[in-house]
Scaffold this motif. Structure first.
Motif, PDB file in Angstrom:
ATOM      1  N   SER A   3      10.075 -35.072 -17.213  1.00  0.00           N
ATOM      2  CA  SER A   3       9.421 -36.370 -17.213  1.00  0.00           C
ATOM      3  C   SER A   3       8.574 -36.451 -15.959  1.00  0.00           C
ATOM      4  O   SER A   3       8.939 -35.877 -14.923  1.00  0.00           O
ATOM      5  CB  SER A   3      10.484 -37.472 -17.213  1.00  0.00           C
ATOM      6  N   SER A  20       5.427 -43.785 -16.582  1.00  0.00           N
ATOM      7  CA  SER A  20       6.182 -42.548 -16.804  1.00  0.00           C
ATOM      8  C   SER A  20       5.835 -41.972 -18.161  1.00  0.00           C
ATOM      9  O   SER A  20       5.510 -42.703 -19.097  1.00  0.00           O
ATOM     10  CB  SER A  20       7.683 -42.819 -16.751  1.00  0.00           C
ATOM     11  N   PRO A  22       7.711 -39.054 -20.590  1.00  0.00           N
ATOM     12  CA  PRO A  22       8.773 -38.063 -20.790  1.00  0.00           C
ATOM     13  C   PRO A  22       8.345 -36.961 -21.758  1.00  0.00           C
ATOM     14  O   PRO A  22       7.277 -37.037 -22.378  1.00  0.00           O
ATOM     15  CB  PRO A  22       9.902 -38.903 -21.388  1.00  0.00           C
ATOM     16  N   GLY A  23       9.194 -35.952 -21.895  1.00  0.00           N
ATOM     17  CA  GLY A  23       9.005 -34.918 -22.898  1.00  0.00           C
ATOM     18  C   GLY A  23       7.937 -33.900 -22.585  1.00  0.00           C
ATOM     19  O   GLY A  23       7.352 -33.318 -23.494  1.00  0.00           O
ATOM     20  N   THR A 114       9.991 -30.273 -12.623  1.00  0.00           N
ATOM     21  CA  THR A 114      11.405 -30.522 -12.314  1.00  0.00           C
ATOM     22  C   THR A 114      11.598 -30.666 -10.814  1.00  0.00           C
ATOM     23  O   THR A 114      12.469 -31.405 -10.369  1.00  0.00           O
ATOM     24  CB  THR A 114      12.308 -29.400 -12.857  1.00  0.00           C
ATOM     25  N   PRO A 117       8.453 -34.537  -9.731  1.00  0.00           N
ATOM     26  CA  PRO A 117       8.129 -35.346 -10.913  1.00  0.00           C
ATOM     27  C   PRO A 117       7.139 -36.497 -10.665  1.00  0.00           C
ATOM     28  O   PRO A 117       6.750 -37.167 -11.605  1.00  0.00           O
ATOM     29  CB  PRO A 117       9.484 -35.896 -11.342  1.00  0.00           C
TER      30      PRO A 117
END
Length: 130
Positions: A3, A20, A22-23, A114, A117
């Motif tokens: 994310s 934000s 995600p994915g 990771t 972010p």
């Protein structure tokens, strides 16, 4: 999957807006990240077109205003044109791209989402008369 938080900041580091997403893959190029950000903000605008656009790139025939741009008519935007304009603006130093605590200077740089972010965009405003 990772994310990311896209954040617009002032030159002094004050956050203006953020969202934000995600994915995402854990590793992505800066170019793909910029294009992804533009695609997402244009998609959000196109879902409910209005006279005001909050995004990285100013739409054609729009005027800058506080935290965005005012368009003459509410309309849908083309994300690919905006993404191309964002890439061109990056190469002209129209904005800085910060990932974590480091500045990205090349759109081909691979970013580990990771580890970092938060992706910050700092728009640079040219000095008057210069």
């Amino acid at each position: 999957m990772a994310s990311v938080v896209f954040r617009d900041e002032t030159a002094t580091g004050r956050a203006l807006t953020e969202f934000s997403l995600p994915g995402l893959p854990e590793r992505i190029s800066a170019r793909d990240l910029v294009r992804l950000r533009v695609r997402e903000e244009v998609a959000r605008h196109n879902a409910a077109p209005s006279l005001h656009f909050r995004g990285l790139i100013r739409p054609t025939d729009a005027e800058a205003e506080l935290n965005g741009y005012r368009m003459r008519t509410a309309r849908k935007l083309n994300w690919e044109k905006h993404a191309d304009a964002a890439e061109a603006a990056f190469t002209r130093n129209g904005f800085l791209l910060l990932v974590g605590d480091r500045q990205i200077e090349d759109l081909d740089t691979e970013i580990d989402l990771t580890a970092d972010p938060v992706v910050s965009f700092v728009r640079l405003v040219p000095l008057a008369g210069g």
